[in-house]
Enzyme design. Structure first.
Site, PDB file in Angstrom:
ATOM      1  N   HIS A   1       0.844  -1.205   0.000  1.00 33.34           N
ATOM      2  CA  HIS A   1       0.000   0.000   0.000  1.00 33.34           C
ATOM      3  C   HIS A   1       0.878   1.255   0.000  1.00 33.34           C
ATOM      4  O   HIS A   1       0.702   2.157  -0.829  1.00 33.34           O
ATOM      5  CB  HIS A   1      -0.894  -0.035   1.245  1.00 33.34           C
ATOM      6  CG  HIS A   1      -1.725   1.190   1.450  1.00 33.34           C
ATOM      7  ND1 HIS A   1      -3.095   1.191   1.309  1.00 33.34           N
ATOM      8  CD2 HIS A   1      -1.392   2.462   1.821  1.00 33.34           C
ATOM      9  CE1 HIS A   1      -3.560   2.400   1.563  1.00 33.34           C
ATOM     10  NE2 HIS A   1      -2.549   3.182   1.878  1.00 33.34           N
ATOM     11  N   GLU A   2       1.842   1.314   0.915  1.00 36.23           N
ATOM     12  CA  GLU A   2       2.714   2.484   1.010  1.00 36.23           C
ATOM     13  C   GLU A   2       3.669   2.579  -0.180  1.00 36.23           C
ATOM     14  O   GLU A   2       3.953   3.672  -0.675  1.00 36.23           O
ATOM     15  CB  GLU A   2       3.505   2.432   2.323  1.00 36.23           C
ATOM     16  CG  GLU A   2       2.660   2.508   3.575  1.00 36.23           C
ATOM     17  CD  GLU A   2       1.875   3.806   3.690  1.00 36.23           C
ATOM     18  OE1 GLU A   2       2.290   4.819   3.075  1.00 36.23           O
ATOM     19  OE2 GLU A   2       0.839   3.818   4.396  1.00 36.23           O
TER      20      GLU A   2
ATOM     21  N   HIS B   1       1.890   4.211  -3.061  1.00 39.31           N
ATOM     22  CA  HIS B   1       1.865   5.673  -2.909  1.00 39.31           C
ATOM     23  C   HIS B   1       3.172   6.263  -3.425  1.00 39.31           C
ATOM     24  O   HIS B   1       3.188   7.230  -4.191  1.00 39.31           O
ATOM     25  CB  HIS B   1       1.711   6.058  -1.434  1.00 39.31           C
ATOM     26  CG  HIS B   1       0.333   5.871  -0.877  1.00 39.31           C
ATOM     27  ND1 HIS B   1      -0.811   6.160  -1.585  1.00 39.31           N
ATOM     28  CD2 HIS B   1      -0.081   5.446   0.349  1.00 39.31           C
ATOM     29  CE1 HIS B   1      -1.874   5.921  -0.826  1.00 39.31           C
ATOM     30  NE2 HIS B   1      -1.452   5.478   0.346  1.00 39.31           N
TER      31      HIS B   1
END
Length: 233
Positions: free
Chosen positions: A85-86, A89
């Site tokens: 997820h990170e 980003h």
């Protein structure tokens, strides 16, 4: 000119982004902090699993083996649900030419253990910091990349769960893929809440269609998985 040092602060804001480069670039500090956050949060999730599964009489062989399997399950769930997820980003931000690095929240990781012992999991492992004059659209796309990745991962893990059920009946493997699917869906839904500093608030500001599209995908996948017996309420 660089401002005073802070463990969490980004470098000076860049008015003009760099020329986008292929691939994803990590610093050693970032990789260390991301690894610490994943391992620490995996430990907290393991505490939650142990207090619920083991106390309910759920064992996979010995207690040691059960805890090891539960930690492995937690590690896969957190590494994909939080780690990827990170990273997504970061990947989208770097694609726009911005500086982007993950930094952990030590207190958030400590609180995850406190909540785990209380019977539920909530933690703020950290965030991906972005430096630059990011537009509303770019910020929305960068923010949507995280929950969007969780949705895709949930589908992949649910597909793997079907394969395990039909082709390779293994309770430990079943537990890993089922919990990874569940955690990814929960993280996608939670992060899409339209409240700062969550991703949903920035996606909402950018594009309402994208916001409701991700929400609808999470709800539809979860409902279909429950109906098919792949997830349980």
């Amino acid at each position: 000119m660089r401002g005073p040092y802070s463990q969490y602060a980004a470098p000076p804001v860049y008015i003009y982004p760099d020329r986008p480069k292929p691939g994803i670039r990590f610093s050693r500090k970032e990789l260390f902090q991301l690894a610490v956050a994943i391992l620490a949060l995996s430990g907290a999730l393991t505490v939650l699993y142990v207090t619920s599964y083991v106390r309910a009489g759920f064992f996979l062989g010995s207690t040691t083996l059960t805890v090891a399997i539960l930690f492995g399950t937690s590690l896969v769930s957190v590494a994909t649900g939080v780690g990827l997820h990170e990273i997504m980003h970061k990947a989208v931000a770097q694609r726009y030419g911005y500086w982007a690095e993950f930094r952990y929240y030590p207190m958030g990781l400590v609180l995850a253990y406190v909540f785990a012992f209380l019977g539920f999991i909530y933690g703020a492992p950290g965030a991906t910091y972005i430096s630059g004059n990011v537009t509303r659209e770019q910020n929305g796309r960068i923010s949507a990349a995280g929950p969007g990745t969780n949705v895709v991962l949930a589908l992949l893990f649910l597909g793997a769960e079907v394969l395990v059920i039909n082709g390779l009946p293994n309770l430990a493997l079943f537990l890993v893929v089922q919990q990874a699917a569940f955690i990814n869906l929960v993280l996608a839904g939670f992060n899409m809440l339209p409240v700062m500093p969550l991703d949903g608030a920035k996606v909402w500001r950018w594009n309402k269609v994208a916001f409701f599209g991700i929400i609808a995908a999470v709800v539809a996948i979860f409902a279909a998985a429950v109906f098919a017996g792949l997830l349980y309420l």
